[in-house]
Design an enzyme around this catalytic site. Structure first.
Site, PDB file in Angstrom:
ATOM      1  N   ASP A  81       0.841  -1.200   0.000  1.00 50.08           N
ATOM      2  CA  ASP A  81       0.000   0.000   0.000  1.00 50.08           C
ATOM      3  C   ASP A  81       0.872   1.244   0.000  1.00 50.08           C
ATOM      4  O   ASP A  81       1.856   1.334   0.739  1.00 50.08           O
ATOM      5  CB  ASP A  81      -0.904   0.019   1.234  1.00 50.08           C
ATOM      6  CG  ASP A  81      -1.699   1.315   1.320  1.00 50.08           C
ATOM      7  OD1 ASP A  81      -2.654   1.462   0.521  1.00 50.08           O
ATOM      8  OD2 ASP A  81      -1.363   2.179   2.149  1.00 50.08           O
ATOM      9  N   TYR A 119       2.733  10.347   0.357  1.00 51.79           N
ATOM     10  CA  TYR A 119       3.904   9.884   1.091  1.00 51.79           C
ATOM     11  C   TYR A 119       5.191  10.376   0.424  1.00 51.79           C
ATOM     12  O   TYR A 119       5.699   9.776  -0.522  1.00 51.79           O
ATOM     13  CB  TYR A 119       3.929   8.359   1.177  1.00 51.79           C
ATOM     14  CG  TYR A 119       2.718   7.740   1.844  1.00 51.79           C
ATOM     15  CD1 TYR A 119       1.939   8.464   2.741  1.00 51.79           C
ATOM     16  CD2 TYR A 119       2.346   6.429   1.575  1.00 51.79           C
ATOM     17  CE1 TYR A 119       0.828   7.902   3.344  1.00 51.79           C
ATOM     18  CE2 TYR A 119       1.251   5.852   2.185  1.00 51.79           C
ATOM     19  CZ  TYR A 119       0.489   6.597   3.066  1.00 51.79           C
ATOM     20  OH  TYR A 119      -0.605   6.020   3.668  1.00 51.79           O
ATOM     21  N   LYS A 150      -3.691   5.796  -3.387  1.00 52.98           N
ATOM     22  CA  LYS A 150      -4.768   6.663  -2.919  1.00 52.98           C
ATOM     23  C   LYS A 150      -4.972   7.861  -3.844  1.00 52.98           C
ATOM     24  O   LYS A 150      -4.080   8.204  -4.630  1.00 52.98           O
ATOM     25  CB  LYS A 150      -4.459   7.128  -1.490  1.00 52.98           C
ATOM     26  CG  LYS A 150      -4.222   5.937  -0.537  1.00 52.98           C
ATOM     27  CD  LYS A 150      -3.859   6.377   0.849  1.00 52.98           C
ATOM     28  CE  LYS A 150      -3.579   5.165   1.723  1.00 52.98           C
ATOM     29  NZ  LYS A 150      -2.301   4.503   1.402  1.00 52.98           N
ATOM     30  N   GLY A 162      -1.199   1.617  10.361  1.00 55.52           N
ATOM     31  CA  GLY A 162      -0.599   2.167  11.572  1.00 55.52           C
ATOM     32  C   GLY A 162      -0.867   1.349  12.817  1.00 55.52           C
ATOM     33  O   GLY A 162      -1.222   1.921  13.862  1.00 55.52           O
ATOM     34  N   SER A 176       1.805   4.941  14.977  1.00 61.75           N
ATOM     35  CA  SER A 176       2.869   5.832  14.499  1.00 61.75           C
ATOM     36  C   SER A 176       4.253   5.450  15.036  1.00 61.75           C
ATOM     37  O   SER A 176       5.192   6.237  14.942  1.00 61.75           O
ATOM     38  CB  SER A 176       2.577   7.301  14.828  1.00 61.75           C
ATOM     39  OG  SER A 176       1.443   7.759  14.127  1.00 61.75           O
ATOM     40  N   ILE A 233       5.050   4.231  18.340  1.00 58.26           N
ATOM     41  CA  ILE A 233       5.253   4.186  19.793  1.00 58.26           C
ATOM     42  C   ILE A 233       5.140   2.766  20.341  1.00 58.26           C
ATOM     43  O   ILE A 233       5.784   2.412  21.334  1.00 58.26           O
ATOM     44  CB  ILE A 233       4.251   5.130  20.509  1.00 58.26           C
ATOM     45  CG1 ILE A 233       4.601   5.298  21.985  1.00 58.26           C
ATOM     46  CG2 ILE A 233       2.832   4.657  20.322  1.00 58.26           C
ATOM     47  CD1 ILE A 233       5.841   6.089  22.251  1.00 58.26           C
TER      48      ILE A 233
END
Length: 334
Positions: free
Chosen positions: A46, A51, A77, A234, A238, A240
């Site tokens: 994807d 991006y 997209k 995600g 992101s 973490i």
């Protein structure tokens, strides 16, 4: 045929990092990461024009030239259109400001009309060096910094991109379409429309081990009732949940860091890798067709594959529930 039937497995590769997300990634490292994904058996890739202002598509297209086009599924997209005009100013992209500061400098505009959708697809095909796309997602309709204006973009998409992509699907040009967003509201609104018949949705960051309450209570059961599948983007929030420092595309707040530390402590007590917990939690929901974690280093791909295969004891999930770290009615792996 459901979206699940059109995807070659439950693990895909989200290529936002190939657009120089958070750092300037060397060309050979970016290519090696794609090849590592292929070697690990990943066959769903994807990407998006947004991006790195086209950089992710270019890099992914270059790397995938080594493989048979019929052997993988490719999605990109529309809605965030890349222009030839360069923009060296500081971009106001709301929560995503600064995420692709190392990407290309082409100007990015929002346009969800039918004409822009078709132009965007043509541009993506060129960057990706391919003759077809399998899935097209309508990107970022409801970013935080749009405010109430997101409804304007949604209406533009409803009368433009929705119809254009429906026609392309009906003509067999693409296999599927839907929304690619990081908010629950536009998906709910789309499911309520009589005329819109998307094949699924890409929901980024809203159904994760760290942040899932709203999607769980308001969306997942409804999507399942509509026989509409969700791809979870995600899954590490992101980064973490994978040892990084970002949440919601920005440096994580002390409150989020503390919550992650609580999850990690419980994971250590049960001998569980947090990445494994994050991926398997997302996939446990029956509405979820696949997860597409991002990676910018080849070694991360092997970690993702191992995470899906890891055995997680039921007591771990019980401990998370008792600590209030996951919703009591959230499906978990069995």
């Amino acid at each position: 045929m459901s979206l699940k039937d059109k995807l070659p497995g439950t693990l895909g590769f989200g290529t936002a990092p190939l657009g120089n997300m958070f750092r300037n990634i060397p060309e050979d490292e970016a290519a090696a990461t794609v090849h590592a994904a292929w070697a690990a058996g990943v066959r769903y890739f994807d990407t998006a024009p947004f991006y790195g202002a086209g950089l992710s598509e270019i890099r992914l297209g270059d790397a995938l030239q080594a493989y048979n086009r019929d052997a993988y599924v490719l999605s990109t997209k529309v809605g965030r259109v890349i222009l030839d005009e360069l923009d060296n100013s500081s971009r106001d992209l709301g929560e995503k400001s600064g995420v692709f500061e190392h990407g290309l400098r082409n100007k990015i505009v929002n346009d969800y009309s039918a004409d822009a959708t078709l132009r965007s697809i043509e541009d993506s095909l060129k960057r990706l060096k391919t003759d077809r796309l399998d899935i097209v997602w309508i990107h970022d309709i409801a970013q935080d910094f749009y405010g109430d204006q997101w409804l304007h973009y949604f209406e533009q998409a409803r009368t433009g991109a929705f119809k254009a992509l429906t026609r392309l699907r009906d003509e067999g040009v693409i296999k599927a379409w839907g929304l690619g967003v990081n908010r629950v509201e536009p998906i709910e609104l789309t499911l309520a429309l009589d005329e819109a018949k998307p094949d699924g949705f890409l929901l980024a960051g809203r159904y994760t081990l760290l942040d899932h309450e709203r999607a769980l209570q308001r969306l997942m059961a409804e999507a399942n009732a509509h026989n509409t599948d969700i791809v979870v983007g995600g899954p590490y929030s992101s980064g973490i949940l994978a040892g990084g420092e970002h949440f919601e595309y920005q440096k994580a707040s002390p409150e989020i860091v503390a919550k992650v530390q609580r999850i990690k402590r419980i994971a250590q007590e049960h001998g569980v890798d947090v990445k494994a917990a994050a991926l398997q939690f997302a996939l446990a929901n029956p509405a979820v067709a696949a997860v597409i974690p991002g990676a910018s280093r080849p070694g991360r791909i092997a970690e993702d594959v191992a995470a899906l295969r890891a055995v997680i004891p039921a007591a771990f999930w019980t401990s998370l529930r008792e600590a209030g770290l996951i919703a009591g009615n959230a499906p978990v792996p069995v």
